[in-house]
Design an enzyme around this catalytic site. Sequence first.
Site, PDB file in Angstrom:
ATOM      1  N   TYR B 120       0.844  -1.187   0.000  1.00 45.77           N
ATOM      2  CA  TYR B 120       0.000   0.000   0.000  1.00 45.77           C
ATOM      3  C   TYR B 120       0.881   1.240   0.000  1.00 45.77           C
ATOM      4  CZ  TYR B 120      -2.908   3.719   1.999  1.00 45.77           C
ATOM      5  OH  TYR B 120      -3.547   4.901   2.231  1.00 45.77           O
ATOM      6  N   GLU B 208      -3.647   7.540  -3.424  1.00 44.35           N
ATOM      7  CA  GLU B 208      -3.545   6.220  -2.839  1.00 44.35           C
ATOM      8  C   GLU B 208      -3.318   5.227  -3.966  1.00 44.35           C
ATOM      9  OE1 GLU B 208      -5.702   5.175   1.119  1.00 44.35           O
ATOM     10  OE2 GLU B 208      -7.042   4.826  -0.533  1.00 44.35           O
TER      11      GLU B 208
END
Lengths: 290, 400
Positions: B120, B208
């Site tokens: 991530y 993101e």
Amino acid sequence: MSILAQKNTKVLVQGITGTQASFHVKRSMDYGTNIVAGVTPGKGGMLHLGVPVFNTVKDAVAQTNASASIMFVPAHAVKSAVVEASEAGLNLVVCISDKVPVRDMLEVRNILKNNQTHFIGPNTPGLITPNEARLGIFPENIHTPGNIGVVSRSSTLTYEAVLEIRRAGLGQSTVVGLGDDIIIGMNFVDILSAFMADEQTKAIVMIGQLDGTFEELAAQWYRNCCGKKPVICFIAGHSQVFNTTVGYAGDIITHGKITSEEKKKILSDAGIIVVEQINHIHQELQKLQL
Amino acid sequence: MNVHEYQAKQLLNYNGIKIPKGKIAYTANEARQVAKIVNAKGPWILKAQIQSGARNSGHFLEPKAGTQGGIRQVKSLKDLWKEAESMLGSTLVTKQTTPQGKLVSRLYVETYVKVNFTFYAGMAIDRVNSVITLLLANTKDDDINTIANSATDQILRLPLDPVNGPTHAQTNRAMDFLKLQQRNYDRFYAFLRGMFKTFMQNDALMIEINPAGVMKNGDIIALDAKITLDERALFRHPEHEKLKDDYETGPRELKAAKYDFTYHEFDGSIGCIVNGEGMAMAMCDMIKNRGGNIACWLNVKGGVDRDKIAAGIKIIVTNPRVEGIVINIIGGFVRCDLIADGIIDAAAEVGMNIPLVVRFEGTNRDEAKNILRQAQLPLMLAHNTDDAVNKILQSIQENE
């Protein structure tokens, strides 16, 4: 005393010739604020609302000795206006402008890091010391001098808090709107510590926000501060979940999702009086028997 | 302002971040056509383009869309057409949408990419410290949802210099943290720089990449991406105007935005017009505490005039849920007299046949009250927020 601005504080206005600025500056003058100059690039030399207009903040300070600024400039010009104000050595800048890009504010914070200029805002109603100085857009007729300090992240709720103080039969020392943007200048801790040191202020009303963690920092600070005065706090938003962001990054930054219940608990654990509704403030104030 | 996955990927790709080859399609036939360009033989991934996370674990409201979520892997062109046909025009509900879900009007057809390892990567603004922070987590064992909620120590946070961005020292630390191989260093450094550059260049508030994948040859690729842009900075990004998707915004929200208002809908019966978001929330709290519920609130900001406020009232009146309206204005920047004029205009145009409570305080309060009294409209004046909430709740009850 009061904090940040008094009757004798010399104030200049950046962006004085705009429509909204003119409307509110005129009212601030009528209120008794010591407005000594205006700054609008390219309009230096003229008189506006009875005060001289300068091209630069530096000129205005050299001629008038102003130490504070109310900033009404368009959002895209805020960054350069702050640079000017800080280079001219102003002690206080109150930025009313809204919709200032976050990236610009990150740069502003970076510029002010090693600097003596206190920056309030943006997107704030400003600050008011009743019957002395109005650096902003407050509806002045609701304010009366007194010994309650107000510090708030929401503009309209600031007015509501002031009305609650009036309902309790009290007045304000100084009212400070921090602004409700993502990046702001002075925060709760800065203003609370100024109120703690101010003789006139006997208690403080604080209006927090669900977003961000400035309230948590204030709680932490309050727990350990000296010369503690009572703080009454309201935070709106327990009835709805406003999920306006996408993704997880925001929650990660704040170490988990913030709920108003958790936030209120942190504040009350630190000894701050938390009210469930904004219209309960006057009752808590009366209980203090100031 | 949020953008779609495919748009986010294009913004990242512009700054050198690798993305799987993909194309957008609005119909099943189009999907089949672009699939051939994307990847001659497949497999492909079909991704519903709605601005929400957790699309894969979501479900469609319509039976024709089947039981799978909004991200589907297909092996043949025939299946691709079938799945595209079923998803397009259907409504996808996820953990991050409302129960009403969002209409899927376009699909992203992407080539399937095999990766060895995923992580991530996020960039967001740390308000308290006034910095952009890089967030990284290894998602091998848990997904980011779990990590974000319960295992925050498994996240590396690196505050970035606003001018220089991620440094070599930070990149090294991140490599160690994610246990990436040293041979990937240059590609990983370029990946982080590309994210930062995209963030600054576009005035982003959040980026993101979840997940980012490391391929067998060491390339780092963005398998999914989300970007939130700063609407305050739209004036210097005319190119972002075309990234807006009106399908993502309700019809009344859209209309309100035209007048520079913010407007939100809920499932109650009271319409609120306030100035200031804090006030809106405090009113919601107060109404709820007294057993009522809010249908919507409209936040009028600083530069409001007579025409705008009339338009605002009309937007609220067209919301079928609204059984009563409360207007609560404490004028600072906003002038109460202008609001009063707007109320009269709106009443003349649409007729007011539902209860209306008005509270004015602050700038030009008395002028405003006089204007309304003289107009003799069927409305109630309240003297504070408390009173306004009580009056509207009472009159709605009486109407029932």
